[in-house]
Design a protein around this motif. Structure first.
Motif, mmCIF file in Angstrom:
data_model
loop_
_atom_site.group_PDB
_atom_site.id
_atom_site.type_symbol
_atom_site.label_atom_id
_atom_site.label_comp_id
_atom_site.label_asym_id
_atom_site.label_seq_id
_atom_site.Cartn_x
_atom_site.Cartn_y
_atom_site.Cartn_z
ATOM 1 N N GLY A 137 0.793 -1.219 0.000
ATOM 2 C CA GLY A 137 0.000 0.000 0.000
ATOM 3 C C GLY A 137 0.828 1.273 0.000
ATOM 4 N N GLY A 138 1.989 1.243 -0.659
ATOM 5 C CA GLY A 138 2.826 2.433 -0.724
ATOM 6 C C GLY A 138 3.733 2.628 0.473
ATOM 7 N N ARG A 139 3.708 1.690 1.405
ATOM 8 C CA ARG A 139 4.559 1.791 2.614
ATOM 9 C C ARG A 139 5.430 0.547 2.731
ATOM 10 N NH1 ARG A 139 0.707 2.238 7.557
ATOM 11 N NH2 ARG A 139 2.268 0.706 8.001
ATOM 12 N N TRP A 140 6.479 0.671 3.500
ATOM 13 C CA TRP A 140 7.313 -0.485 3.818
ATOM 14 C C TRP A 140 6.850 -1.087 5.132
ATOM 15 C CZ3 TRP A 140 10.498 -2.616 0.478
ATOM 16 C CH2 TRP A 140 10.981 -1.830 -0.582
ATOM 17 N N ILE A 141 6.603 -2.382 5.137
ATOM 18 C CA ILE A 141 6.239 -3.068 6.371
ATOM 19 C C ILE A 141 7.210 -4.211 6.601
ATOM 20 C CG2 ILE A 141 3.800 -2.454 6.202
ATOM 21 C CD1 ILE A 141 3.366 -5.446 5.423
ATOM 22 N N GLU A 142 7.490 -4.454 7.863
ATOM 23 C CA GLU A 142 8.393 -5.549 8.187
ATOM 24 C C GLU A 142 7.591 -6.843 8.167
ATOM 25 O OE1 GLU A 142 12.019 -6.748 11.156
ATOM 26 O OE2 GLU A 142 10.748 -5.048 11.695
ATOM 27 N N ALA A 143 8.068 -7.793 7.363
ATOM 28 C CA ALA A 143 7.346 -9.046 7.184
ATOM 29 C C ALA A 143 7.988 -10.194 7.953
ATOM 30 C CB ALA A 143 7.262 -9.386 5.695
#
Length: 144
Positions: A137-143
């Motif tokens: 969604g246009g953001r960086w998330i830690e997976a």
């Protein structure tokens, strides 16, 4: 040593890397950006100068004042600017990355399998911390 894996799915490396470089400089660190692709280094350099709200001074390792550059672009993982942070922009792991305090491995679909191999290779390595980031969604998330 910390290794951050950044899976590029939406933005190209020349769009994602300036944001990492800005955060690096805000943390009081210097960055070395490595790619075996000279055209990619040129695009990254242009992206660093063209941030919407500011610009990030940068130069090439072959330039006369490489040591003074806060962000240094090179085809070799040799920190002429005394950087402790390394960005592997071409998605190719280099064992010299283990000499840096923090490494960003930016990879796309073409270099995905290599990144997976490095993730497995670093698992359980003494003193190594791994983080996996993806775009959502246009953001960086830690997976992971």
């Amino acid at each position: 040593m910390r290794v951050d894996f950044y899976q590029l799915s939406r933005d190209p490396v020349e769009a994602a890397l300036p944001l990492l470089a800005r955060a690096t400089l805000k943390a009081g660190e210097r960055m070395l950006v490595v790619s075996g692709d000279p055209a990619q280094l040129t695009r990254i350099g242009e992206g660093l100068w063209a941030l919407p709200d500011s610009f990030l001074a940068n130069g090439r390792a072959s330039d006369p004042h490489a040591k003074r550059q806060p962000v240094l672009l090179s085809d070799q993982p040799e920190p002429a600017n005394d950087a402790r942070f390394l960005a592997l922009a071409d998605g190719v792991w280099r064992e010299e990355a283990t000499q840096f305090a923090r490494t960003f491995l930016l990879f796309d679909q073409a270099t995905l399998e290599g990144a997976r191999g490095v993730w497995r290779q670093l698992r359980g390595r003494e003193g190594t911390e791994r983080h996996f980031w993806k775009q959502e969604g246009g953001r960086w998330i830690e997976a992971a």
